[in-house]
Design an enzyme around this catalytic site. Structure first.
Site, PDB file in Angstrom:
ATOM      1  CG  LEU A  66       7.763   6.421   4.906  1.00  0.00           C
ATOM      2  CD1 LEU A  66       7.382   6.614   6.332  1.00  0.00           C
ATOM      3  CD2 LEU A  66       9.167   6.821   4.621  1.00  0.00           C
ATOM      4  N   GLY A  69       2.240   4.315   1.619  1.00  0.00           N
ATOM      5  CA  GLY A  69       1.944   5.714   1.325  1.00  0.00           C
ATOM      6  C   GLY A  69       2.606   6.174   0.050  1.00  0.00           C
ATOM      7  CD  GLU A  70       8.280   5.903  -2.483  1.00  0.00           C
ATOM      8  OE1 GLU A  70       8.992   6.453  -3.337  1.00  0.00           O
ATOM      9  OE2 GLU A  70       8.732   5.171  -1.586  1.00  0.00           O
ATOM     10  CB  ALA A  71       2.533   2.083  -3.177  1.00  0.00           C
TER      11      ALA A  71
END
Length: 155
Positions: A66, A69-71
């Site tokens: 997460l 992926g968020e970055a």
């Protein structure tokens, strides 16, 4: 930036396009071993080693998936926002874990679902070295006007 001359002999230059924002790794990204392979409005691609990002059962940590992926999805949104003279802030992220990994390198690829003037949505795929999907994320970012940043930090 130079201003155009005000006399009648010089014509005003075309407005400069906004420069694309270039990715800068944060502290967590560096600790996780993230490397950027591609960065554009159409696609951001990075890699991350599984080693150093595992949970106690020896598998790639879901939180690491997460976080990376968020970055990557946020970087993609900020690159798009920079074309509009704006920046982006995350407002929603969700993920589905499909399979695990115990070692090797994962590839993280963000592609746009929607590139608007107010919101962006990206799909972020995390795959293993065999190209198998480990995790699918969807991230939505809100685009905002950039606030003036001081040239030097305040003491």
């Amino acid at each position: 930036m130079n201003s155009p001359a005000k006399n009648g002999s010089d014509s005003a230059p075309e407005p400069a396009e906004h420069a694309l924002w270039k990715i800068t790794l944060g502290e967590l990204d560096e600790k996780m071993g993230v490397k950027i392979l591609e960065e554009s409005v159409e696609r951001v691609v990075a890699t991350m080693p599984v080693e150093g990002n595992r949970q106690s059962f020896g598998l790639l940590h879901g939180g690491a998936s997460l976080a990376v992926g968020e970055a990557v999805g946020s970087w993609a949104a900020v690159i798009h926002a920079s074309t509009l003279g704006k920046t982006a802030v995350g407002v929603d992220v969700s993920a589905t874990h499909h399979r695990s990994a115990r070692g090797g390198l994962v590839t993280i690829t963000a592609t746009p679902i929607h590139l608007g003037g107010t919101l962006t949505t990206h799909e972020v795929l995390i795959t293993n070295e065999a190209g198998q999907r480990l995790c699918t994320l969807r991230i939505t970012n809100m685009l905002m006007r950039r606030k003036h940043q001081p040239a030097t930090p305040n003491p």
